[in-house]
Design a protein around this motif. Structure first.
Motif, PDB file in Angstrom:
ATOM      1  N   VAL A  68      35.066  43.757  31.211  1.00 36.02           N
ATOM      2  CA  VAL A  68      34.424  44.894  31.644  1.00 36.02           C
ATOM      3  C   VAL A  68      34.575  46.185  31.209  1.00 36.02           C
ATOM      4  N   ASP A  69      35.682  46.429  30.525  1.00 34.64           N
ATOM      5  CA  ASP A  69      35.898  47.601  29.979  1.00 34.64           C
ATOM      6  C   ASP A  69      34.830  47.683  28.771  1.00 34.64           C
ATOM      7  N   LYS A  95      32.331  45.830  39.921  1.00 35.56           N
ATOM      8  CA  LYS A  95      30.871  46.149  39.990  1.00 35.56           C
ATOM      9  C   LYS A  95      30.923  47.895  40.117  1.00 35.56           C
ATOM     10  N   GLU A  96      31.742  48.256  40.727  1.00 32.34           N
ATOM     11  CA  GLU A  96      31.539  49.902  41.071  1.00 32.34           C
ATOM     12  C   GLU A  96      31.292  50.787  39.650  1.00 32.34           C
ATOM     13  N   ALA A 178      39.289  41.690  45.123  1.00 35.06           N
ATOM     14  CA  ALA A 178      40.774  42.035  44.731  1.00 35.06           C
ATOM     15  C   ALA A 178      41.638  41.158  45.695  1.00 35.06           C
ATOM     16  N   TYR A 179      41.195  40.775  46.818  1.00 38.11           N
ATOM     17  CA  TYR A 179      41.904  40.114  47.676  1.00 38.11           C
ATOM     18  C   TYR A 179      41.755  38.476  47.550  1.00 38.11           C
ATOM     19  N   VAL A 180      40.557  38.145  47.210  1.00 33.73           N
ATOM     20  CA  VAL A 180      40.315  36.504  46.993  1.00 33.73           C
ATOM     21  C   VAL A 180      40.398  36.128  45.475  1.00 33.73           C
ATOM     22  N   SER A 181      40.294  37.131  44.606  1.00 29.90           N
ATOM     23  CA  SER A 181      40.416  36.592  43.168  1.00 29.90           C
ATOM     24  C   SER A 181      41.686  37.272  42.343  1.00 29.90           C
ATOM     25  N   HIS A 182      41.311  38.802  42.340  1.00 28.94           N
ATOM     26  CA  HIS A 182      42.348  39.444  41.461  1.00 28.94           C
ATOM     27  C   HIS A 182      43.817  39.141  41.754  1.00 28.94           C
ATOM     28  N   PRO A 229      41.694  44.593  31.832  1.00 25.73           N
ATOM     29  CA  PRO A 229      40.644  45.334  31.855  1.00 25.73           C
ATOM     30  C   PRO A 229      40.201  45.370  33.504  1.00 25.73           C
ATOM     31  N   ILE A 230      39.972  44.236  33.991  1.00 23.20           N
ATOM     32  CA  ILE A 230      39.459  44.109  35.349  1.00 23.20           C
ATOM     33  C   ILE A 230      40.723  44.617  36.344  1.00 23.20           C
ATOM     34  N   PHE A 231      41.962  44.259  36.307  1.00 22.76           N
ATOM     35  CA  PHE A 231      43.062  45.070  37.082  1.00 22.76           C
ATOM     36  C   PHE A 231      42.768  46.820  36.857  1.00 22.76           C
ATOM     37  N   GLN A 232      42.738  47.156  35.671  1.00 23.68           N
ATOM     38  CA  GLN A 232      42.471  48.414  35.543  1.00 23.68           C
ATOM     39  C   GLN A 232      41.185  49.161  36.293  1.00 23.68           C
ATOM     40  N   GLN A 233      40.105  48.409  35.987  1.00 22.50           N
ATOM     41  CA  GLN A 233      39.019  49.017  36.744  1.00 22.50           C
ATOM     42  C   GLN A 233      39.005  49.039  38.251  1.00 22.50           C
ATOM     43  N   ASN A 234      39.654  48.082  38.659  1.00 21.25           N
ATOM     44  CA  ASN A 234      39.817  47.969  40.159  1.00 21.25           C
ATOM     45  C   ASN A 234      41.057  48.339  40.829  1.00 21.25           C
ATOM     46  N   LYS A 235      41.873  48.926  39.800  1.00 18.17           N
ATOM     47  CA  LYS A 235      43.285  49.513  40.181  1.00 18.17           C
ATOM     48  C   LYS A 235      43.682  49.690  41.862  1.00 18.17           C
ATOM     49  N   GLU A 236      42.835  50.613  42.047  1.00 15.64           N
ATOM     50  CA  GLU A 236      43.133  50.940  43.768  1.00 15.64           C
ATOM     51  C   GLU A 236      43.219  49.760  44.488  1.00 15.64           C
TER      52      GLU A 236
END
Length: 287
Positions: A68-69, A95-96, A178-182, A229-236
């Motif tokens: 994603v990055d 996605k955001e 974030a809950y069901v996958s990350h 990169p997924i964790f970085q983009q969805n960090k919050e």
């Protein structure tokens, strides 16, 4: 129909295989920075031809299946090069930020943000398989911003591949995923880390690990190049889920320390409700 797959690993390669099966007249082209992966995809019949971004003007559909990055840079570049009638879609797990970065692009109407909830812990062209998406949910974000004819084209493909469609705004998507996958992936990585650090003798792990451990730690075999990169983009959102998860772990630990095993039993019994939730999901997928 000329289908260009950017990223010929598990996700992109599996899409390529299913598209070939359902659309026999389609020609599938592959683009990948890893030349070995690209050649392997050609050898395995995942793609028909190797190509480069220079040929994107000839594409009817471009599927972007890369970390994603990297997508943040690649998607606008692809939109710059495709024709006005080409459908461009990405299949990333966030996605955001992606929707935000292309919201003012002149060809925003050519883009569809999607996230098929499918995959395995393996990566690369060798991991691609047919039927990966059958019965799986495909989340589509901001569908109203995509040209109607291109929406129809995408939905026809998704339908023939057997996917179920769910519409969601990008912010909600990233929060829920974030809950069901990350969180699941982080839990698996950290469980694997804990066992590796504690059990120095790998033979002990091999001999004593049961199916429960194997299934729980399965996701720890996933590609860090994709997941960091997924964790970085969805960090919050990821931090929020971790805080809640850690609190539950702390509470469970406290019950054990207090010898409150009736509460331990109640915690597990209440959580058994997940069986009903997941069985409902399976029933829907079988319909």
């Amino acid at each position: 129909m000329n289908v260009f797959i950017i990223g010929v690993g598990l996700i992109g390669g599996s899409l390529a295989l299913d598209i070939q099966k359902e659309f026999t007249s389609a020609t599938v082209y592959g683009i990948d920075q890893n030349t070995d992966h690209l050649q392997k995809a050609l050898d395995l019949g995942i793609i028909h031809k190797k190509t480069t971004n220079a040929d994107l003007i000839n594409a009817d559909i471009v599927i972007i299946a890369i970390p994603v990055d990297v997508s943040l840079k690649v998607i606008p570049e692809v939109l710059d090069q495709v024709s006005d009638t080409c459908l461009v879609l990405d299949v990333g797990s966030t996605k955001e930020e992606i929707c935000e970065i292309i919201k003012k692009h002149p060809k925003r109407r050519n883009f569809l943000a999607t996230h098929p909830i499918a995959g395995t812990e393996f990566s690369g062209p060798n991991a691609a398989l047919t039927g990966l998406y059958k019965g799986k949910t495909n989340i589509i974000c901001e569908v109203e911003k995509t040209a109607f004819k291109l929406q129809e084209k995408a939905l026809d493909i998704f339908s023939k591949l057997g996917m179920r469609i769910r519409y969601m705004d990008p912010k909600s998507h990233d929060k829920h995923i974030a809950y069901v996958s990350h969180l699941s992936h982080i839990s698996s990585f950290m469980l694997g880390k804990t066992v590796i650090e504690k059990e120095k003798n790998e033979r002990d792990i091999f001999d004593m690990a049961g199916s429960g451990f194997a299934s729980t730690v399965r996701l720890a075999k996933s590609s860090p190049a994709m997941w960091a990169p997924i964790f970085q983009q969805n960090k919050e959102n990821v931090i929020e889920t971790l805080e809640e998860y850690i609190q539950n772990l702390e509470n469970f630990k406290a019950l054990l320390e207090q010898d409150n095993f009736s509460a331990v039993y109640a915690e597990m019994e209440n959580t058994n409700h997940i069986k009903q939730i997941l069985s409902g999901i399976q029933e829907v997928k079988l319909l």
